[in-house]
Design a protein around this motif. Structure first.
Motif, short mmCIF file in Angstrom:
data_model
loop_
_atom_site.label_atom_id
_atom_site.label_comp_id
_atom_site.label_asym_id
_atom_site.label_seq_id
_atom_site.Cartn_x
_atom_site.Cartn_y
_atom_site.Cartn_z
N PHE A 296 -13.95 -0.68 -25.14
CA PHE A 296 -14.32 0.21 -24.04
C PHE A 296 -15.35 1.24 -24.49
CE2 PHE A 296 -13.73 4.29 -21.91
CZ PHE A 296 -13.86 3.94 -20.57
N ALA B 147 -15.98 -0.38 -18.77
CA ALA B 147 -16.58 0.78 -19.44
C ALA B 147 -17.86 1.27 -18.79
CB ALA B 147 -16.81 0.45 -20.91
N ALA C 288 -11.63 -4.30 -20.81
CA ALA C 288 -12.07 -2.97 -21.23
C ALA C 288 -13.59 -2.88 -21.27
CB ALA C 288 -11.47 -2.63 -22.59
#
Length: 435
Positions: free
Chosen positions: A270, A396, A392
């Motif tokens: 992320f 992001a 993730a």
């Protein structure tokens, strides 16, 4: 086992040295060949492709995000295929899927125009939907299946020397991945993005032949043992050494280690993805020029390669829980540097922090799962972890962008990161090796 040997053109037992070293080389090449489906390989195509399709940057980015999220939802199934059919067939069909997808990507403008004319509809939704589907296939086959199958195969062929072989593959891949935007951009400048994607497809088609010939599932299928150990011939003795309880995915998910290590690796995906995607904007919001933003990646890569080399080498002597806490420390340093970018400690903390995280990511993502949960269900377990990582990385860029558009600052991301890391610090106190 006899049947297994019949179906292979190359017999590992006839190799003049331990066949696992061929697995190490060909598996590392397999991970490298996933670059067209990785963020670092796709991002170079962003500007020319979106312009050719008539999409805005947000529309193109959202297509990428949606395709990636869908990929994360189904990648776990590929892990089950790995356990059932083995690395050879899973990687072979993933490579062919990637080849087909790259050819389709190179014809995306023609396909979009054909659909528009057929439906007599020239809305932006058509190229958007088309690229969403293509991004799903790219991410699923490239970043997901081919990467997972190649990395797992290497880990299965080694046990005592797992850390050392991961050290060599990690260093090679770190330099290979970090240099890829340069030569990809050169290919695009010289040949255009359509031809470049076709070059990738042709190269991967050739590689698929190597996959079919050289990828092997387990050393035991060929009368060999991990690490090329010739002293363990008694199956009972072999089980004592390799042995681990063979956790199923359900059993692994019932352990604290699965979640703490998995969430830390997901945080790395992320943070690094969001930072990479918005690095120029992040630095500009604090008054830094573009050159300062780009300059953080080379020293960060040096830190990451150094950390992965040293701690892969020491992995048989040190507990992985120590590695987890050192990776958490890297995340905390990176978050503090992110928050205090304009101070003297900001940029150094950010570089060292994300470098430490990247280095330990290369170690833990390869070593933790076979050491903690055994090899029999490694595909299902790493497939589930891969779904965390892909999800993730998909979320992001949008979360970073949302924080900035809402608060005119990226600071909220840093505070949320610190809070999440402190949760992991406390939650990991009992995240011991399930073995």
């Amino acid at each position: 086992m006899a049947q297994s040997k019949k179906n292979h053109f190359i017999n590992p037992t006839k190799s003049p040295f331990f066949y696992g070293y061929i697995i190490l080389v060909i598996g590392a090449i397999g991970v490298y060949c996933s670059i067209p489906g990785q963020t670092i390989g796709v991002s170079v195509f962003t500007d020319p492709v979106k312009d050719a399709l008539g999409l805005s940057r947000n529309q193109f980015s959202n297509a990428y995000m949606i395709g990636t999220i869908i990929s994360s939802l189904v990648i776990g199934r590929a892990g089950v295929w790995f356990d059932r059919y083995g690395a050879r067939y899973v990687a072979f069909f993933a490579t062919l899927t990637l080849v087909t997808t790259l050819f389709l990507c190179s014809w995306s403008v023609q396909m979009s125009e054909f659909i528009k004319n057929t439906l007599n509809n020239h809305t932006w939704w058509i190229p958007f939907s088309l690229m969403t589907c293509l991004f799903f296939l790219l991410r699923f086959a490239g970043q997901g299946v081919l990467t997972m199958a190649s990395r797992n195969m290497i880990m299965i062929w080694f046990d005592k020397n797992r850390g050392k072989v991961n050290m060599f593959s990690s260093v090679a891949l770190s330099f290979g991945f970090s240099s890829s935007p340069i030569w990809i951009n050169t290919l695009i400048d010289n040949n255009g993005w359509e031809i470049t994607w076709r070059y990738f497809a042709i190269g991967l088609l050739i590689f698929s032949v190597l996959v079919f010939l050289f990828y092997k599932n387990k050393p035991e299928e060929h009368g060999l043992l991990p690490d090329g150990d010739s002293n363990r011939t008694n199956p009972k003795e072999e089980n004592k050494v390799l042995a681990h309880k063979q956790f199923t995915l359900k059993e692994a998910m019932n352990t604290r280690s699965f979640w703490m290590y998995g969430l830390m690796l997901a945080f790395n995906s992320f943070f690094i993805t969001g930072l990479t995607f918005h690095v120029v904007s992040i630095f500009a919001s604090e008054g830094f020029p573009k050159s300062d933003a780009i300059s953080i990646f080379l020293p960060g890569s040096v830190v990451a390669v150094t950390v992965s080399t040293v701690f892969n080498w020491l992995s048989n002597r040190l507990p992985l829980k120590l590695y987890l806490y050192l990776m958490l420390l890297g995340g905390i340093l990176a978050s503090i540097g992110f928050l205090f970018l304009t101070t003297p400690i900001g940029k150094p903390f950010l570089i060292v922090g994300f470098g430490i995280m990247g280095g330990f990511f290369a170690v833990l993502n390869a070593l933790a799962w076979p050491r903690f949960f055994g090899r029999d269900h490694l595909g299902a377990i790493t497939g589930k972890i891969m779904s965390f990582l892909i999800l993730a990385s998909a979320l992001a860029p949008s979360i970073f962008s949302l924080c900035f558009s809402t608060f005119n600052s990226y600071s909220l991301v840093g505070y949320l990161g610190l809070a999440f890391l402190m949760f992991l610090v406390l939650g990991s106190l009992k995240a011991n090796n399930p073995q």
